[in-house]
Structures are given as C-alpha cells and as structure tokens.
Enzyme design. Structure first.
Site, mmCIF file in Angstrom:
data_model
loop_
_atom_site.group_PDB
_atom_site.id
_atom_site.type_symbol
_atom_site.label_atom_id
_atom_site.label_comp_id
_atom_site.label_asym_id
_atom_site.label_seq_id
_atom_site.Cartn_x
_atom_site.Cartn_y
_atom_site.Cartn_z
ATOM 1 C CB SER A 148 -0.906 0.013 1.230
ATOM 2 O OG SER A 148 -1.596 1.246 1.343
ATOM 3 C CE1 TYR A 165 -4.375 -1.803 4.443
ATOM 4 C CE2 TYR A 165 -3.339 0.260 3.803
ATOM 5 C CZ TYR A 165 -3.979 -0.912 3.459
ATOM 6 O OH TYR A 165 -4.214 -1.209 2.140
#
Length: 246
Positions: free
Chosen positions: A144, A157
């Site tokens: 990501s 995350y």
C-alpha cells in the site's frame, strides 16, 4: 486470450474488489484459479461467474489468519489441479486498519500483521515447493501507498503493508535461484462499496477500477511478460506516488 494457459493460480481475498477482478481476469487468460475467501457463499459466487464465462475455478474457504487453514488450502489446490504456479496475496482484514499512533494498541497492530505479512509469509511458504517446481513461479503481494507516504491515522495498516514490501524484497532475492519472481502491487482503487468515497488526490484525479486498472497489472506480473522483474513495487495508483518519492 491464453497468456496463462496451463497455469494454476491462487488468489486470496478473491470474493470482492481487486481479488475478485484479478481471479476473473487470470481465469479468462487460461489459468485454473483457486478462489480463496472466508465464506463458502462468497467464493461460490465468484467461481460460478468464472465458470459461466468458460473458465476453470474452485472455491476454497480460508481464513488467512489461521495457519492450519493456509496449509490445508494449498494442499486442496494441489490435490485438485496438481500444481501451483501463481500466488496472489491480496486478502487483508481492513476493519482494524485505522488508529493514531499515540492510541495504537499492540493487539490492533498484531491483527494487521496476522492478516498481512504473517499470513502472506505462511501462504508463500505453503506454496513454495510447488512454485519452485513450476520453474516459472510468480508471487504477487499487495502492499500500500499508506506506508510509503506515511498516511496519518493509518499507522497499523501502513506498518503491516511496509512489512509486506520487505518480505517481498528479501524473498525476491532468495527465491530468484528457483526461478520465482516476487513483486508488490500498491494500488489505489475504488473498493469502498458505498456512496461515501473520498475525493481522489492523485495526478489522474480518479480512483482506479479493480477490473480495468488493477487486475491487468496482476495479470502482467503473473505472465511471462514480467519474467525480468522481481522485488519491485508496481504502483497502479493514478500518480499518487511519483517515482522520485519512492
């Protein structure tokens, strides 16, 4: 449309969004696809769609946070199709992805790691003997931009996804001798599934489409076309990350 004829692919988190789009595209290019997700109903629908389009697929129920289910899933795929050539590690529990660093608990961080780099590692290890036997093995991990740019409030995350990128870089070097390439995809796509979609902040001023913008990158990395690329992070993100910033 036979770029993957004779190949067997596992796609985790394949019940929706990018995973579903990738599974369907790989199948359309001739791969036999194992559709992995946590519920039988969700995998069965994707398998039905693939078969209706003339593809070959099986559904495998798998919670990637459970190491025994990971092992059993790989074994089921091999028992059905006889091989594994492509692994797409896409699944992730996004329900606990948000937290300011000051408030982040170890328990929340652990959940991000359990369904991110730890699960990806276990899946890679379970598939490794078969990827090696393939002599054209492909591993495609989903990272990501959150960790690359340091997105506020995405601490757990971002940390997990950067660990995925580190796992990818190291395994790319270690597994190169086995003719296995290992790469990352860092996408920006509309997978919210609601009307409350945040405005795009990338150069192309739009969110990507799982089908039209992200799955084709997965196909490229799964195919012979990418045979000289390993350890890379490809960014189908509309220009959210510019090369000089990586």
């Amino acid at each position: 449309m036979d770029r993957l004829t004779g190949k067997v692919a596992i796609v985790t988190g394949a019940a929706r969004g990018i995973g579903r789009a990738s599974a369907k595209l790989l199948a359309s290019e001739g791969a036999k696809v194992a559709v992995l997700s946590r519920t039988a109903e969700s995998v069965d629908k994707v398998v039905a769609d693939i078969k209706a389009s003339g593809g070959t697929a099986i559904g495998v129920v798998c919670d990637i946070a459970d190491p025994e289910q990971i092992k059993a899933s790989a074994q089921e795929v091999v028992a059905t199709f006889g091989q594994i050539d492509i692994l797409v590690n896409n699944a992730f529990d996004g329900s606990v992805a948000l937290s300011p660093i000051a408030d982040l608990s170890v328990e929340q961080l652990q959940r991000n790691f359990d369904t991110g780099p730890i699960a990806y590692l276990r899946m890679m290890q379970a598939c490794y003997p078969y990827l090696k036997a393939s002599t054209q093995g492909r591993v495609i991990n989903f990272g990501s931009m959150a960790g690359v740019v340091g997105m506020p409030d995405y601490g757990p995350y971002a940390m997990a996804k950067e660990a995925v990128r580190a796992l990818t870089r190291v395994s790319a070097r270690e597994w190169a001798a086995d003719a296995i390439t290992v790469n990352n995809v860092l996408p920006v796509a509309n997978t919210w599934g609601t009307d409350e979609v945040p405005p795009p902040i990338n150069a192309l001023a739009r969110h990507g489409s799982p089908e039209d913008d992200i799955a084709p990158v997965v196909l490229f990395l799964a195919s012979k076309d990418s045979q000289f690329i390993t350890g890379a992070s490809l960014t189908p993100d509309g220009g959210s990350i510019i090369d000089a910033a990586r």
